[in-house]
Design an enzyme around this catalytic site. Sequence first.
Site, short mmCIF file in Angstrom:
data_model
loop_
_atom_site.label_atom_id
_atom_site.label_comp_id
_atom_site.label_asym_id
_atom_site.label_seq_id
_atom_site.Cartn_x
_atom_site.Cartn_y
_atom_site.Cartn_z
CB THR A 1 -1.26 6.19 4.30
OG1 THR A 1 -2.19 6.25 3.24
CG2 THR A 1 -0.28 7.32 4.22
CB THR B 1 -0.42 6.28 0.50
OG1 THR B 1 -1.27 5.15 0.50
CG2 THR B 1 -1.10 7.38 -0.29
NE ARG C 1 -8.79 7.97 -3.68
CZ ARG C 1 -8.13 7.74 -2.56
NH1 ARG C 1 -6.84 7.46 -2.60
NH2 ARG C 1 -8.73 7.78 -1.40
CB VAL C 2 -5.27 12.77 -5.74
CG1 VAL C 2 -4.42 13.32 -4.61
CG2 VAL C 2 -4.43 12.71 -7.03
N GLY C 3 -5.86 10.82 -3.04
CA GLY C 3 -6.46 10.78 -1.70
C GLY C 3 -6.01 11.94 -0.83
CG ASP C 4 -5.90 11.11 3.34
OD1 ASP C 4 -5.86 10.13 2.56
OD2 ASP C 4 -5.57 11.02 4.54
CB THR D 1 -3.80 5.84 7.86
OG1 THR D 1 -3.84 4.77 6.90
CG2 THR D 1 -4.23 5.31 9.20
N GLY D 2 -6.43 5.78 6.18
CA GLY D 2 -7.80 5.32 5.98
C GLY D 2 -8.41 5.99 4.76
N GLY E 1 -9.33 8.28 2.28
CA GLY E 1 -8.85 9.64 2.05
C GLY E 1 -9.96 10.65 1.83
CB SER F 1 -0.92 0.00 1.22
OG SER F 1 -0.16 -0.22 2.39
N1 ASP Z 1 -5.46 7.56 3.04
C1 ASP Z 1 -5.05 6.78 1.90
C2 ASP Z 1 -5.83 7.18 0.69
O1 ASP Z 1 -7.02 7.42 0.80
C3 ASP Z 1 -5.19 5.32 2.09
C4 ASP Z 1 -4.92 4.75 3.45
O2 ASP Z 1 -4.30 5.35 4.31
O3 ASP Z 1 -5.31 3.64 3.73
O4 ASP Z 1 -5.28 7.20 -0.39
#
Ligand code: ASP
Length: 330
Positions: A192, A210, A220-223, A243-244, A246, A85
Amino acid sequence: MSSRREFLKKTGLASSLAFMGFSAFSASPKKLSLTIKNSPVVISTWRFGMPANMVAMKVLYNDGRALDAVEQGVRVPEADPAVTSVGYGGLPDFSGRVTLDACIMDETGNCGSVAFLQNIKHPISVARKVMEDTEHVMLVGQGALQFAIGNGFKKDVLLTKGAEKAFLEHKNAIKKAKYDEIKRSQEEDHDTIGMLALDKNGNLSGACTTSGLAWKMHGRVGDSPIIGAGLFVDNEVGAATATGRGEAVIKTSGAFLVVELMRMGKSPQEACEIAVQRIIDKQADHKDFQVGFLALNKKGETGAFAIKKGFQFALHNGSENKLIDSEFKI
Ligand code: ASP
């Protein structure tokens, strides 16, 4: 060498004290006095934070900057193909391409970020270059790649055989699955590394990197590369990372919120709990995803909290490195 110094050297006491953050011995012949520096702290997300913390703490023991510690630390999972990941070995997006997001922030409030970057093993170091060598904060996609190559980063194939196999198996399943099932399976295939560090000079920095959600939409771009969402550092107050899912973190400006709560007097633990509660209160679908926050303040106090069971973090307090199960809300 004075006999006291010889004694300390022989017993190993001098190096133990240095290890604990006690540094310079005074030359006073009468009494032993010590200059106490801050005890360094490193906290990072998930199990793969354990080896990353060790590398970061080594930098801090050697009087290094928190900024160098977090960069060196998160490069460990970035380079590890077993971590699916982050970086090399990360699971690809829906089109089979590994796209990476990362950001870094130092004690002066400077920050750099890259998003939707392909073929570069260490996006965190590219993010640092953006911070240090450009007037900008964020570069994305082809522009980020060109910048990286122009600055000597080598192009790599990031999709490992294992990740490709998982993608092909998944792709067939996706064809038959409904969108809800894809979303559910994404919940198991991300994580992440976010890392926060406090150095011996009392300065804070953070890094976050990440490959994002597995099987995400191309583009796609996350947080994680978004300053204020996946990471925020204010050297007067504290630092936070997330994390989690985004999208949920972006919607709450998660890391910024945690730092602002600490500015208002909350402990790192309280700040993480309130930020998680904010997501629960505002996002009706919160049962469908995980978000975890970590926080570290100027005093070296830490906090961690998640929506659901299962979030783990690694904490190195200067003398030991521990994997800890985070508290959670539901
Ligand atoms: N926060 C990350 C994202 O959404 C993924 C993760 O931390 O699990 O890209």
